[in-house]
Design a protein around this motif. Structure first.
Motif, PDB file in Angstrom:
ATOM      1  N   VAL A  11       0.607  -1.018   0.650  1.00 13.54           N
ATOM      2  CA  VAL A  11       0.194  -0.115  -0.660  1.00 13.54           C
ATOM      3  C   VAL A  11       0.533   1.143  -0.402  1.00 13.54           C
ATOM      4  O   VAL A  11       2.109   1.174   0.432  1.00 13.54           O
ATOM      5  N   ARG A  12       0.378   2.374  -0.434  1.00 15.14           N
ATOM      6  CA  ARG A  12       0.744   3.900  -0.057  1.00 15.14           C
ATOM      7  C   ARG A  12       0.104   4.737   0.408  1.00 15.14           C
ATOM      8  O   ARG A  12      -0.946   4.265   0.765  1.00 15.14           O
ATOM      9  N   ARG A  13       1.003   5.353   1.744  1.00 13.17           N
ATOM     10  CA  ARG A  13       0.218   5.632   2.978  1.00 13.17           C
ATOM     11  C   ARG A  13      -0.178   7.020   2.211  1.00 13.17           C
ATOM     12  O   ARG A  13       0.418   7.442   1.375  1.00 13.17           O
ATOM     13  N   ILE A  14      -1.231   7.265   2.723  1.00  6.17           N
ATOM     14  CA  ILE A  14      -1.959   8.744   2.012  1.00  6.17           C
ATOM     15  C   ILE A  14      -1.781   9.741   3.392  1.00  6.17           C
ATOM     16  O   ILE A  14      -1.741  10.037   3.357  1.00  6.17           O
ATOM     17  N   ALA A  15      -2.406   9.421   4.690  1.00  2.00           N
ATOM     18  CA  ALA A  15      -2.044   9.899   5.745  1.00  2.00           C
ATOM     19  C   ALA A  15      -2.114   8.876   6.941  1.00  2.00           C
ATOM     20  O   ALA A  15      -2.327   8.035   6.613  1.00  2.00           O
ATOM     21  N   LEU A  16      -1.714   9.502   7.991  1.00  3.19           N
ATOM     22  CA  LEU A  16      -1.460   9.347   9.579  1.00  3.19           C
ATOM     23  C   LEU A  16      -1.505  10.022  10.395  1.00  3.19           C
ATOM     24  O   LEU A  16      -1.602  11.083  10.184  1.00  3.19           O
ATOM     25  N   LEU A  17      -2.780   9.124  11.332  1.00  2.00           N
ATOM     26  CA  LEU A  17      -2.790   9.879  12.295  1.00  2.00           C
ATOM     27  C   LEU A  17      -2.382   9.256  13.904  1.00  2.00           C
ATOM     28  O   LEU A  17      -2.751   7.961  13.736  1.00  2.00           O
ATOM     29  N   ASP A  18      -1.295   9.974  14.885  1.00  2.00           N
ATOM     30  CA  ASP A  18      -0.589   9.802  15.893  1.00  2.00           C
ATOM     31  C   ASP A  18      -0.734  10.668  17.044  1.00  2.00           C
ATOM     32  O   ASP A  18      -0.633  11.929  16.501  1.00  2.00           O
ATOM     33  N   GLU A  19      -2.210  10.772  17.824  1.00  2.00           N
ATOM     34  CA  GLU A  19      -2.251  11.278  18.694  1.00  2.00           C
ATOM     35  C   GLU A  19      -2.021  10.872  20.073  1.00  2.00           C
ATOM     36  O   GLU A  19      -1.615  11.362  21.037  1.00  2.00           O
ATOM     37  N   VAL A  31      -0.950  -0.739  -4.093  1.00  2.00           N
ATOM     38  CA  VAL A  31      -0.345  -0.553  -5.503  1.00  2.00           C
ATOM     39  C   VAL A  31      -0.082  -1.904  -5.936  1.00  2.00           C
ATOM     40  O   VAL A  31       0.184  -1.649  -7.147  1.00  2.00           O
ATOM     41  N   ALA A  32      -0.474  -3.322  -5.224  1.00  2.00           N
ATOM     42  CA  ALA A  32       0.143  -3.916  -5.301  1.00  2.00           C
ATOM     43  C   ALA A  32      -0.616  -4.961  -4.847  1.00  2.00           C
ATOM     44  O   ALA A  32      -0.561  -4.910  -3.050  1.00  2.00           O
ATOM     45  N   VAL A  33      -1.584  -5.790  -5.226  1.00  2.00           N
ATOM     46  CA  VAL A  33      -1.860  -7.282  -4.380  1.00  2.00           C
ATOM     47  C   VAL A  33      -1.041  -8.775  -5.491  1.00  2.00           C
ATOM     48  O   VAL A  33      -0.910  -9.067  -6.308  1.00  2.00           O
ATOM     49  N   HIS A  34      -1.513  -9.519  -3.857  1.00  2.00           N
ATOM     50  CA  HIS A  34      -0.316 -10.875  -5.000  1.00  2.00           C
ATOM     51  C   HIS A  34      -2.017 -11.973  -4.046  1.00  2.00           C
ATOM     52  O   HIS A  34      -1.896 -11.709  -2.876  1.00  2.00           O
ATOM     53  N   THR A  35      -2.064 -13.440  -4.833  1.00  2.00           N
ATOM     54  CA  THR A  35      -2.901 -13.949  -3.807  1.00  2.00           C
ATOM     55  C   THR A  35      -2.441 -15.656  -4.415  1.00  2.00           C
ATOM     56  O   THR A  35      -2.212 -15.740  -5.385  1.00  2.00           O
ATOM     57  N   ALA A  36      -1.956 -16.107  -3.473  1.00  2.00           N
ATOM     58  CA  ALA A  36      -1.545 -18.169  -4.204  1.00  2.00           C
ATOM     59  C   ALA A  36      -2.822 -18.564  -5.105  1.00  2.00           C
ATOM     60  O   ALA A  36      -2.808 -19.993  -4.672  1.00  2.00           O
ATOM     61  N   GLY A  37      -4.106 -18.195  -4.375  1.00  2.00           N
ATOM     62  CA  GLY A  37      -5.095 -18.933  -4.797  1.00  2.00           C
ATOM     63  C   GLY A  37      -6.297 -18.163  -3.574  1.00  2.00           C
ATOM     64  O   GLY A  37      -5.948 -17.349  -2.868  1.00  2.00           O
ATOM     65  N   PRO A  38      -7.412 -19.292  -3.135  1.00  2.00           N
ATOM     66  CA  PRO A  38      -8.470 -18.632  -2.507  1.00  2.00           C
ATOM     67  C   PRO A  38      -7.669 -18.844  -1.212  1.00  2.00           C
ATOM     68  O   PRO A  38      -7.350 -20.179  -0.866  1.00  2.00           O
ATOM     69  N   PHE A  39      -8.577 -18.338  -0.304  1.00  2.00           N
ATOM     70  CA  PHE A  39      -7.869 -18.020   0.921  1.00  2.00           C
ATOM     71  C   PHE A  39      -8.608 -17.754   1.938  1.00  2.00           C
ATOM     72  O   PHE A  39     -10.258 -16.771   1.301  1.00  2.00           O
ATOM     73  N   ARG A  40      -9.264 -18.079   3.062  1.00  2.00           N
ATOM     74  CA  ARG A  40     -10.461 -17.331   4.071  1.00  2.00           C
ATOM     75  C   ARG A  40      -8.832 -16.674   5.529  1.00  2.00           C
ATOM     76  O   ARG A  40      -7.864 -16.670   5.794  1.00  2.00           O
TER      77      ARG A  40
END
Length: 70
Positions: A11-19, A31-40
Motif C-alpha cells: 500500500v501507499r500511505r495517504i495519511a497518518l493520525l498519531d495522537e 498499489v500491488a496485491v498477490h494471492t496464491a489462490g482462494p484463502f480465508r
C-alpha cells in the motif's frame, strides 16, 4: 516482500493520525496485491487469543520519529 508469504498487499500511505497513544491510524491505497489462490481472511473475532506484543508504556518517543516515512 516475504518470499514464503503466498498472499500479500502493498500500500501507499495517504495519511497518518498519531495522537500520542500506543496505536496509529493509517489511510492507505493499494498499489500491488498477490494471492496464491482462494484463502480465508483472518477475522478479528478469530484472533481474540492473541496477546499484545508490548505494553503502551513501551511506545517509542517521539511519535514523529516512528511515524516518519521511510
Amino acid at each position: 516482500m516475504l518470499r514464503q508469504c503466498p498472499n500479500w498487499l502493498a500500500v501507499r500511505r495517504i495519511a497518518l493520525l498519531d495522537e500520542g497513544g500506543d496505536h496509529v491510524c493509517l489511510t492507505t491505497e493499494p498499489v500491488a496485491v498477490h494471492t496464491a489462490g482462494p484463502f480465508r481472511p483472518l477475522r478479528l473475532s478469530e484472533a481474540g487469543y492473541l496477546k499484545a506484543g508490548h505494553g503502551a508504556e513501551e511506545r517509542p518517543e517521539p511519535p514523529s520519529e516512528r511515524a516518519a516515512p521511510a
